[in-house]
Design a protein around this motif. Sequence first.
Motif, PDB file in Angstrom:
ATOM      1  N   PHE B  36     -12.161   4.306  45.371  1.00 26.79           N
ATOM      2  CA  PHE B  36     -11.617   5.401  44.555  1.00 26.79           C
ATOM      3  C   PHE B  36     -10.516   4.941  43.632  1.00 26.79           C
ATOM      4  CE2 PHE B  36     -14.378   8.330  46.296  1.00 26.79           C
ATOM      5  CZ  PHE B  36     -14.389   8.218  47.666  1.00 26.79           C
ATOM      6  N   LYS B  37     -10.567   3.700  43.236  1.00 29.75           N
ATOM      7  CA  LYS B  37      -9.630   3.208  42.232  1.00 29.75           C
ATOM      8  C   LYS B  37     -10.456   2.537  41.149  1.00 29.75           C
ATOM      9  CE  LYS B  37      -5.622   2.298  45.112  1.00 29.75           C
ATOM     10  NZ  LYS B  37      -5.971   1.992  46.475  1.00 29.75           N
ATOM     11  N   HIS B 100     -11.453  23.923  34.794  1.00 25.30           N
ATOM     12  CA  HIS B 100     -11.158  22.725  35.578  1.00 25.30           C
ATOM     13  C   HIS B 100     -12.325  22.410  36.483  1.00 25.30           C
ATOM     14  CE1 HIS B 100      -6.841  22.580  34.513  1.00 25.30           C
ATOM     15  NE2 HIS B 100      -7.033  23.860  34.307  1.00 25.30           N
ATOM     16  N   ILE B 102     -14.275  19.506  39.236  1.00 20.15           N
ATOM     17  CA  ILE B 102     -14.134  18.325  40.097  1.00 20.15           C
ATOM     18  C   ILE B 102     -15.496  17.659  40.209  1.00 20.15           C
ATOM     19  CG2 ILE B 102     -13.680  17.522  42.439  1.00 20.15           C
ATOM     20  CD1 ILE B 102     -11.441  19.350  42.659  1.00 20.15           C
ATOM     21  N   PHE B 106     -13.874  13.794  43.943  1.00 22.39           N
ATOM     22  CA  PHE B 106     -12.632  13.046  43.835  1.00 22.39           C
ATOM     23  C   PHE B 106     -12.086  12.957  42.415  1.00 22.39           C
ATOM     24  CE2 PHE B 106     -13.742   9.135  41.665  1.00 22.39           C
ATOM     25  CZ  PHE B 106     -15.125   9.133  41.757  1.00 22.39           C
ATOM     26  N   SER B 107     -12.938  13.124  41.410  1.00 22.35           N
ATOM     27  CA  SER B 107     -12.444  12.979  40.048  1.00 22.35           C
ATOM     28  C   SER B 107     -12.274  14.352  39.423  1.00 22.35           C
ATOM     29  CB  SER B 107     -13.446  12.141  39.254  1.00 22.35           C
ATOM     30  OG  SER B 107     -12.989  11.991  37.947  1.00 22.35           O
ATOM     31  N   SER B 108     -11.226  14.521  38.655  1.00 20.12           N
ATOM     32  CA  SER B 108     -10.973  15.838  38.075  1.00 20.12           C
ATOM     33  C   SER B 108     -11.199  15.805  36.568  1.00 20.12           C
ATOM     34  CB  SER B 108      -9.543  16.272  38.380  1.00 20.12           C
ATOM     35  OG  SER B 108      -8.652  15.230  38.072  1.00 20.12           O
ATOM     36  N   ILE B 110     -10.934  18.366  32.832  1.00 18.47           N
ATOM     37  CA  ILE B 110     -10.492  19.611  32.215  1.00 18.47           C
ATOM     38  C   ILE B 110     -11.219  19.796  30.899  1.00 18.47           C
ATOM     39  CG2 ILE B 110      -8.527  18.486  31.097  1.00 18.47           C
ATOM     40  CD1 ILE B 110      -7.052  21.134  31.298  1.00 18.47           C
ATOM     41  N   ASP B 155      -9.226   8.910  31.804  1.00 24.42           N
ATOM     42  CA  ASP B 155      -7.976   8.252  32.175  1.00 24.42           C
ATOM     43  C   ASP B 155      -8.231   7.425  33.437  1.00 24.42           C
ATOM     44  OD1 ASP B 155      -5.506   7.642  33.431  1.00 24.42           O
ATOM     45  OD2 ASP B 155      -4.544   9.350  32.467  1.00 24.42           O
ATOM     46  N   GLU B 157      -6.382   5.568  35.259  1.00 27.45           N
ATOM     47  CA  GLU B 157      -5.411   5.509  36.352  1.00 27.45           C
ATOM     48  C   GLU B 157      -5.524   6.691  37.291  1.00 27.45           C
ATOM     49  OE1 GLU B 157      -1.403   4.136  34.764  1.00 27.45           O
ATOM     50  OE2 GLU B 157      -1.118   4.695  36.864  1.00 27.45           O
ATOM     51  N   ILE B 158      -5.607   7.883  36.695  1.00 32.02           N
ATOM     52  CA  ILE B 158      -5.648   9.089  37.522  1.00 32.02           C
ATOM     53  C   ILE B 158      -7.085   9.515  37.764  1.00 32.02           C
ATOM     54  CG2 ILE B 158      -4.669  11.397  37.749  1.00 32.02           C
ATOM     55  CD1 ILE B 158      -2.447   9.756  37.192  1.00 32.02           C
ATOM     56  N   HIS B 160      -8.986  10.959  35.592  1.00 34.53           N
ATOM     57  CA  HIS B 160      -9.001  12.304  35.050  1.00 34.53           C
ATOM     58  C   HIS B 160      -9.782  12.280  33.735  1.00 34.53           C
ATOM     59  CE1 HIS B 160      -7.193  16.335  34.661  1.00 34.53           C
ATOM     60  NE2 HIS B 160      -7.248  16.093  33.385  1.00 34.53           N
ATOM     61  N   ILE B 162     -11.236  14.176  30.234  1.00 34.98           N
ATOM     62  CA  ILE B 162     -11.160  15.287  29.267  1.00 34.98           C
ATOM     63  C   ILE B 162     -12.599  15.535  28.840  1.00 34.98           C
ATOM     64  CG2 ILE B 162     -10.151  16.086  27.124  1.00 34.98           C
ATOM     65  CD1 ILE B 162      -7.824  15.205  28.447  1.00 34.98           C
TER      66      ILE B 162
END
Lengths: 585, 228
Positions: B36-37, B100, B102, B106-108, B110, B155, B157-158, B160, B162
Amino acid sequence: MGLELPKNPDMDQDNVVNFTDSEIVSHVKDALTSLLSGDSNSYNQLVGVMHHSKQLAPDEVALLETTLKALAGAVSCIDITLHDSLLSAIFSMSLWNYGPHVADALVELIVSLAISNGKYLDLCLGMLVSNFTPPPYFLDKLKLPRGLERKGQVLSRVHAAFKKIADYVPLAPLRLLTMVQQGMPTVYHKDRAILIYVENMLTLESGEIGELVGSTMLMAVVDRLIELDLEIGWDAILQDDFSKGIFEMELEDLEDIVDSAEPDIGEFRLSRKSLAGNSIAELLDNLLVLTFEHLESCERAGRLAKVFETLLRSFLLTVMTAYKSKFTQFVVFYACSLDPENCGMRFAIMLADLFVQDSHPQSTRMSSVAYLASYLSRAKFLSASFISSMLKRLVDWCLEYCNTHDVDINPNAHRVFYSGCQAIMYVLCFRMKVFMDVPRLKSQLLMPLEQILKHKLNPLKSISNIHSIFPVQSQSSIINSFIRPMFVFWSMVKPTYEDAYDDENDDGSSDDDSIQDFANENEDIMNDVGKSFDEQQLDLDEFDCALKKMSITPKNSFGYKFGGRFQEPTRMPSRIRPSTSPESL
Amino acid sequence: MEGLSVADADLVVYLHPSKSSKVSQAILRELSSSLFKFNETFGGVLLAYDVNILDKQAKILSGVHPYFGVRLKANLLLFSPKSDMLLEGKVVKLSQESIHVIILGFSSAIITAENIRREFKYKTKDNEELFASRSHKRHVIKVGTMIRFLVKSFDEEILHIIGSLMPACTGSIRWLDRNSEEISEFDRSATKSTDREWQEDKTVDEGATPLSYNNHIQKFKKRRISED
């Protein structure tokens, strides 16, 4: 009004005008986007509202609340570089300064920001973590009812926010973990912020995201306790007159924690006399109380078994390896006392398992058996049969060792063995009454024990270390607190033996003799040490001589005779290894 | 769903000497710590792995700590979303401003209002917030709906994303799949045409004629002409 609202001819400062939420949001959006085209008026007004936070009149409060809510709806228009003045104003706001409505709105804004863009996540989490502790002016008010109310209000919102963010950004708890760990105030902070910070960490552990962050939080708390624990050792060394009042400490309180079935943590207070009002001790004191209370709540919620696993892991990693950790072990002891059947027994079995396994490093095994001895001798909540079974394990192991090592005494080569014997002796001395009452146990344990003691390896000689632990203990008056119970117990031991001896006059077996002698000798040792303590003024200058006087070189005052078997002065082990001996207990 | 891939990798895991008695455990722990990284080397987020130790012999590195390198053959499940990929996820929050999502738990992601095509109108029905298509009554997005959306940016790192609901092939997966042949006209050459769904969903909001809707009408008309 701070915000520029659309020109409405009917609008009048005195009239109540109702704008819909979406209208307000779109105005805020306009204010934000207008910055792009160079028009900063509305934007500056926005920032102004954020900054204006102290002593607000009711309408100003309403304005702040409305603005925050509108911003929450307009997060998509916030640019991290363009609107940095607004963002920094938002992130520097403290929930502690506001009432519930504004706090709600602010939290809503933070949550919206956090989930809108990865760039804001860390900043938002950081802002929430910084709200663990109140602003400096508030710290004193925490104890007052108003302060407590505000604290409950703020912290409940902060933790609810974590949960909300975690719902929409599943990896947020991972980021939160590192942030909380790094944000821990040091123990040297004058304002004692660490107390409320640790309280928050424990809340996280038992909270809704506890599954994800709990064990790390708990281990970080134990790490901090160890840090303080070891800190106290140093402080006590540097005290000038710690010899006074050493024996006036409220030792009973310490014992109560471990021994009684229902310990009253309210009485757990390290005496300040011996530590000259040491603030570190007070801090450790408070943190331990927090931890104990948390463990109690875990037990009430039925989660203790799981939390205990984390505690054990932490114990293995940090407490056992810490040189001369004095108090942190009580966290585990206390957890054991809350659940003797599961946790209590599990802990002892784990320590015994560690001791008997060859694959573990020597120092771990010696440390493990020392803690086991300390635990078994103090824990009144453990049944006699369990203690005897543990003891039997140790005795069996030592006997096996004797049988496979047909060699002479050599303290360096057989350190694990000697520490095992020492542990057995230690527990026996504390718990002898128990065994005297059960003749079967006596034969099961004492006969093999006699074999061990009579073996070429000569454990009794090495066990004379016991008296060498005292000078090391004198480095810390807190550690000395454990001598006192030993004094009490040692003086109790002899009469017990005498009774037993009288009762079994016919027996006259040799094992009784040897143990009687042993008890005698050790009692002499204890008494002599006691004398030397009272007599000597232990201050920093004489510390070294005192150490030498009491420790390595055997002197006549110690009455080293072992029943007269050895005529020549006994050779002490070349090194004092305090971690192997019960002093750390 | 795009963005998921399975890769074969030859790896070398360097272990501390203290782990030499429990190598398998140490390897698993090492690999688990990168789950998960986002991993630069793999070019994606490691979701799952399956390893086999290739060689019982490991090379010891010279240095202060003699780490030893164990060679492995691994099967890796990677998640590497890129721009213009179509991803699928579950809606967890919906408001007028944003949706929003998911993905894979694990990944979000928006999707902001300006990235939602005009076809969708924000409504509140029975206290429930939702986005409903103006042209297709059944096409509804609310909390719990699985949607397909386009990646605009990621993104690392997070983890996340778009996202965007602008393309016509995005929206509620259930509706899209049911009407897939119709939608497929837009970005892939069609093999069949279906009139049925079209005739059902005739209701059109007044004044709302999104561009895609117009295209749809024109293309349909064109095909009908050609068939006839």
